[in-house]
Design a protein around this motif. Structure first.
Motif, mmCIF file in Angstrom:
data_model
loop_
_atom_site.group_PDB
_atom_site.id
_atom_site.type_symbol
_atom_site.label_atom_id
_atom_site.label_comp_id
_atom_site.label_asym_id
_atom_site.label_seq_id
_atom_site.Cartn_x
_atom_site.Cartn_y
_atom_site.Cartn_z
ATOM 1 N N ALA A 82 0.858 -1.196 0.000
ATOM 2 C CA ALA A 82 0.000 0.000 0.000
ATOM 3 C C ALA A 82 0.884 1.233 0.000
ATOM 4 O O ALA A 82 1.047 1.898 1.028
ATOM 5 C CB ALA A 82 -0.919 -0.010 1.210
ATOM 6 N N GLU A 83 1.467 1.552 -1.148
ATOM 7 C CA GLU A 83 2.420 2.662 -1.199
ATOM 8 C C GLU A 83 1.794 4.001 -0.829
ATOM 9 O O GLU A 83 2.488 4.941 -0.463
ATOM 10 C CB GLU A 83 3.080 2.753 -2.578
ATOM 11 N N GLU A 84 0.470 4.074 -0.888
ATOM 12 C CA GLU A 84 -0.225 5.321 -0.580
ATOM 13 C C GLU A 84 -0.565 5.467 0.905
ATOM 14 O O GLU A 84 -1.119 6.490 1.317
ATOM 15 C CB GLU A 84 -1.513 5.412 -1.408
ATOM 16 N N SER A 85 -0.238 4.479 1.726
ATOM 17 C CA SER A 85 -0.625 4.491 3.140
ATOM 18 C C SER A 85 0.160 5.544 3.925
ATOM 19 O O SER A 85 1.335 5.364 4.246
ATOM 20 C CB SER A 85 -0.393 3.114 3.768
ATOM 21 N N GLU A 86 -0.513 6.624 4.261
ATOM 22 C CA GLU A 86 0.178 7.697 4.976
ATOM 23 C C GLU A 86 0.507 7.314 6.410
ATOM 24 O O GLU A 86 1.466 7.824 6.984
ATOM 25 C CB GLU A 86 -0.625 8.997 4.889
ATOM 26 N N VAL A 87 -0.262 6.393 7.000
ATOM 27 C CA VAL A 87 0.069 5.949 8.353
ATOM 28 C C VAL A 87 1.453 5.282 8.359
ATOM 29 O O VAL A 87 2.226 5.433 9.311
ATOM 30 C CB VAL A 87 -1.031 5.028 8.934
ATOM 31 N N LEU A 88 1.803 4.603 7.272
ATOM 32 C CA LEU A 88 3.124 3.981 7.176
ATOM 33 C C LEU A 88 4.188 5.007 6.796
ATOM 34 O O LEU A 88 5.324 4.938 7.281
ATOM 35 C CB LEU A 88 3.107 2.824 6.173
ATOM 36 N N LEU B 13 6.391 10.745 -0.836
ATOM 37 C CA LEU B 13 4.955 10.731 -0.572
ATOM 38 C C LEU B 13 4.246 11.778 -1.424
ATOM 39 O O LEU B 13 3.164 11.520 -1.958
ATOM 40 C CB LEU B 13 4.668 10.964 0.909
ATOM 41 N N THR B 14 4.837 12.947 -1.574
ATOM 42 C CA THR B 14 4.233 13.994 -2.405
ATOM 43 C C THR B 14 4.065 13.496 -3.840
ATOM 44 O O THR B 14 3.006 13.703 -4.459
ATOM 45 C CB THR B 14 5.098 15.275 -2.369
ATOM 46 N N GLU C 219 0.542 12.933 -5.849
ATOM 47 C CA GLU C 219 0.289 13.634 -7.112
ATOM 48 C C GLU C 219 -0.192 12.676 -8.195
ATOM 49 O O GLU C 219 -0.941 13.071 -9.089
ATOM 50 C CB GLU C 219 1.554 14.361 -7.572
ATOM 51 N N GLU C 220 0.236 11.416 -8.112
ATOM 52 C CA GLU C 220 -0.147 10.430 -9.122
ATOM 53 C C GLU C 220 -1.494 9.772 -8.829
ATOM 54 O O GLU C 220 -2.064 9.115 -9.700
ATOM 55 C CB GLU C 220 0.941 9.357 -9.226
ATOM 56 N N LEU C 221 -1.996 9.920 -7.615
ATOM 57 C CA LEU C 221 -3.266 9.293 -7.235
ATOM 58 C C LEU C 221 -4.447 10.094 -7.747
ATOM 59 O O LEU C 221 -4.613 11.256 -7.389
ATOM 60 C CB LEU C 221 -3.375 9.174 -5.713
ATOM 61 N N MET C 222 -5.267 9.490 -8.571
ATOM 62 C CA MET C 222 -6.526 10.094 -9.029
ATOM 63 C C MET C 222 -6.353 11.552 -9.433
ATOM 64 O O MET C 222 -7.131 12.420 -9.047
ATOM 65 C CB MET C 222 -7.608 9.961 -7.950
ATOM 66 N N GLY C 223 -5.293 11.842 -10.156
ATOM 67 C CA GLY C 223 -5.072 13.208 -10.609
ATOM 68 C C GLY C 223 -4.539 14.132 -9.538
ATOM 69 O O GLY C 223 -4.473 15.344 -9.723
ATOM 70 N N GLY C 224 -4.178 13.596 -8.399
ATOM 71 C CA GLY C 224 -3.587 14.385 -7.328
ATOM 72 C C GLY C 224 -4.490 14.500 -6.115
ATOM 73 O O GLY C 224 -5.651 14.863 -6.233
ATOM 74 N N VAL C 225 -3.932 14.127 -4.950
ATOM 75 C CA VAL C 225 -4.672 14.261 -3.694
ATOM 76 C C VAL C 225 -3.794 15.002 -2.696
ATOM 77 O O VAL C 225 -2.571 14.990 -2.792
ATOM 78 C CB VAL C 225 -5.083 12.885 -3.100
ATOM 79 N N ASP C 226 -4.435 15.668 -1.749
ATOM 80 C CA ASP C 226 -3.704 16.389 -0.716
ATOM 81 C C ASP C 226 -3.189 15.424 0.348
ATOM 82 O O ASP C 226 -3.800 14.380 0.611
ATOM 83 C CB ASP C 226 -4.610 17.422 -0.035
ATOM 84 N N MET C 227 -2.097 15.797 0.942
ATOM 85 C CA MET C 227 -1.548 15.049 2.062
ATOM 86 C C MET C 227 -2.537 15.137 3.231
ATOM 87 O O MET C 227 -3.178 16.169 3.424
ATOM 88 C CB MET C 227 -0.200 15.666 2.451
ATOM 89 N N GLU C 228 -2.667 14.047 3.980
ATOM 90 C CA GLU C 228 -3.551 14.061 5.141
ATOM 91 C C GLU C 228 -3.079 15.115 6.141
ATOM 92 O O GLU C 228 -1.870 15.348 6.290
ATOM 93 C CB GLU C 228 -3.575 12.678 5.807
#
Length: 199
Positions: free
Chosen positions: A136-142, A166-167, A171-180
């Motif tokens: 889960a490369e997108e897991s911010e908890v990790l 992480l940034t 940026e690559e997720l669904m056209g870009g998402v903000d950091m938690e």
């Protein structure tokens, strides 16, 4: 509902897909070769997900060296995101299972990473978090565990590099998402503030 014809076609191909053991015994024996005329996988067939679950359960219920070793052995089984490399349309039915697997991997990685960091084992904390990130490369908890480990080691360059990674992922997720919010706040607290110029 799967029709009889489809079921029979799949069952007839499965023994060749699974192959045989070193003794030449099929991993899925022909029904006529079983004692009760039922299809059943050989006892030699195992599943790394079952092994992961067993090891994670053993490790998460205790707090000692054996428990930590069980968590480490569970995470050593992780090679990437579950079901990666397969035709998604063929395994659409597995999506809920994939999500369950990813959640369990993240929880296990987070727990071991935290235990290691609290014990002063920074390399162990990084290893655990990175094993979870394989799934889960997108897991911010990790990612937060990675940041905390680099900070504990005093490696600000590695911390900056991990934050930049992480940034890029976000940026690559669904056209870009903000950091938690929790992640952004942690980085604000961990990264040194730039020194202002003196006029």
């Amino acid at each position: 509902m799967v029709g009889k014809q489809m079921r029979n076609a799949v069952i007839s191909r499965t023994p060749s897909w699974l192959g045989k053991n070193t003794d030449g015994q099929a991993y899925l024996p022909r029904v006529q070769d079983t004692t009760d005329s039922r299809y059943r996988l050989s006892t030699a067939v195992t599943c790394d997900w079952s092994q992961f679950q067993k090891l994670a359960r053993a490790g998460l219920t205790r707090y000692d060296e054996d428990a930590d070793l069980a968590l480490r052995r569970a995470l050593a089984l992780v090679r990437g995101r579950p079901f990666t490399g397969i035709a998604p349309q063929r395994y659409a039915w597995a999506e809920p299972t994939i999500q369950e697997m990813v959640s369990a991997i993240v929880d296990t990685a987070h727990e071991l990473s935290e235990r290691c960091r609290e014990a002063g084992d920074i390399s162990g904390a990084l290893w655990a978090a990175r094993r979870g990130l394989l799934a889960a490369e997108e897991s911010e908890v990790l990612h937060r565990q990675v940041f905390l480990a680099h900070h504990a080691a005093g490696d600000i360059d590695a911390l900056r590099e991990a934050a930049a990674r992480l940034t890029r992922i976000n940026e690559e997720l669904m056209g870009g998402v903000d950091m938690e919010t929790e992640t952004a706040e942690l980085l604000r607290n961990l990264l040194p503030r730039p020194v202002g110029r003196v006029c």
